[in-house]
Write an enzyme that holds these catalytic residues in place. Structure first.
Site, short mmCIF file in Angstrom:
data_model
loop_
_atom_site.label_atom_id
_atom_site.label_comp_id
_atom_site.label_asym_id
_atom_site.label_seq_id
_atom_site.Cartn_x
_atom_site.Cartn_y
_atom_site.Cartn_z
N ASP A 32 1.82 -3.73 0.09
CA ASP A 32 0.99 -3.21 1.13
C ASP A 32 -0.20 -2.05 0.50
O ASP A 32 0.22 -1.53 -0.44
CB ASP A 32 1.63 -2.39 2.26
CG ASP A 32 2.43 -3.39 3.16
OD1 ASP A 32 2.40 -4.52 3.00
OD2 ASP A 32 2.98 -2.75 4.21
N HIS A 174 4.59 -0.97 -2.52
CA HIS A 174 3.28 -0.85 -2.59
C HIS A 174 2.47 -0.84 -3.88
O HIS A 174 3.18 -0.35 -4.77
CB HIS A 174 2.97 0.81 -2.01
CG HIS A 174 3.49 1.13 -0.52
ND1 HIS A 174 4.62 1.00 -0.24
CD2 HIS A 174 2.78 0.84 0.67
CE1 HIS A 174 4.86 1.31 1.00
NE2 HIS A 174 3.72 1.01 1.65
ZN LIG Z 1 0.48 0.65 4.75
#
Ligand SMILES: [Zn+2]
Length: 207
Positions: A32, A174
């Site tokens: 993400d 991430h």
């Molecule tokens: Zn996010």
């Protein structure tokens, strides 16, 4: 008696063959908040080296700035998803604005790669089912949160994730940190060795 033993042996052999059948457990890696100007490419190198696909949920504001990275993700055959333009909680906005936050990212991704996005990961995991109907998009949450943004302790991220990993899990990471790149490489190797097959998130959801 001899015949009976032969039949038994055949049955045992058949049973053995069944259990020896390689069992593949699907699992999906998702990243993400990218693309990131440095670590997205690093992550792509790891994925290429390990020959595994992943899913990247992009922020519009980053995709606009780092269009080359968006093209690279698509060119390597990974799945691109939508993470809103500015990382907003969609339920905190009037519906039209929330829609725009998502639609603008899909248009940009289509412009950059030739394909739009059908999957949306709502920031903070907070989604409005009404948007789903209006936008005709599929929301994708996660089942394993690596908490990779809270620590640079690669060992901790790897151990926690590998311990929790099971069939059809969706792992949240991430691609904005060096430690995440290192952890992802080790997680991929460990889970492959345990017989997991990495797939894009659509293949886990459709299962
Ligand atoms: Zn996010």
């Amino acid at each position: 008696m001899e015949k009976f033993l032969t039949v038994c042996a055949a049955l045992i052999l058949t049973a053995g063959m069944w259990s020896a059948e390689p069992e593949t457990r699907k699992i999906a890696l998702t990243f993400d908040d990218g693309p990131h100007p440095v670590y997205t490419e690093e992550m792509l190198k790891v994925l290429e080296q390990e020959q595994v696909p992943a899913t990247f949920f992009l922020l519009g504001e980053n995709a606009e700035q780092y269009g080359e990275q968006v093209r690279m993700i698509a060119a390597q055959g990974h799945l691109i998803g939508n993470h809103t333009w500015r990382h907003v909680q969609v339920t905190s906005l009037p519906k039209e604005e929330a829609e725009e936050e998502i639609l603008a990212v899909s248009s940009l991704v289509e412009e950059l790669t030739g394909n739009g996005t059908s999957y949306v990961r709502p920031p903070f995991g907070i989604w409005d089912p009404e948007l789903e109907e209006e936008l005709d998009m599929i929301p994708v949450l996660w089942t394993i949160d690596t908490l990779d943004w809270t620590t640079q302790n690669v060992d901790w991220i790897v151990e926690k994730t590998v311990q929790d990993a099971g069939e059809n899990d969706i792992i949240l990471m991430h691609d904005s940190y060096e430690s995440t790149v290192q952890a992802a490489e080790r997680i991929i190797r460990r889970l492959k060795a345990e017989g997991f097959e990495f797939v894009t998130v659509d293949q886990v959801i459709m299962d």
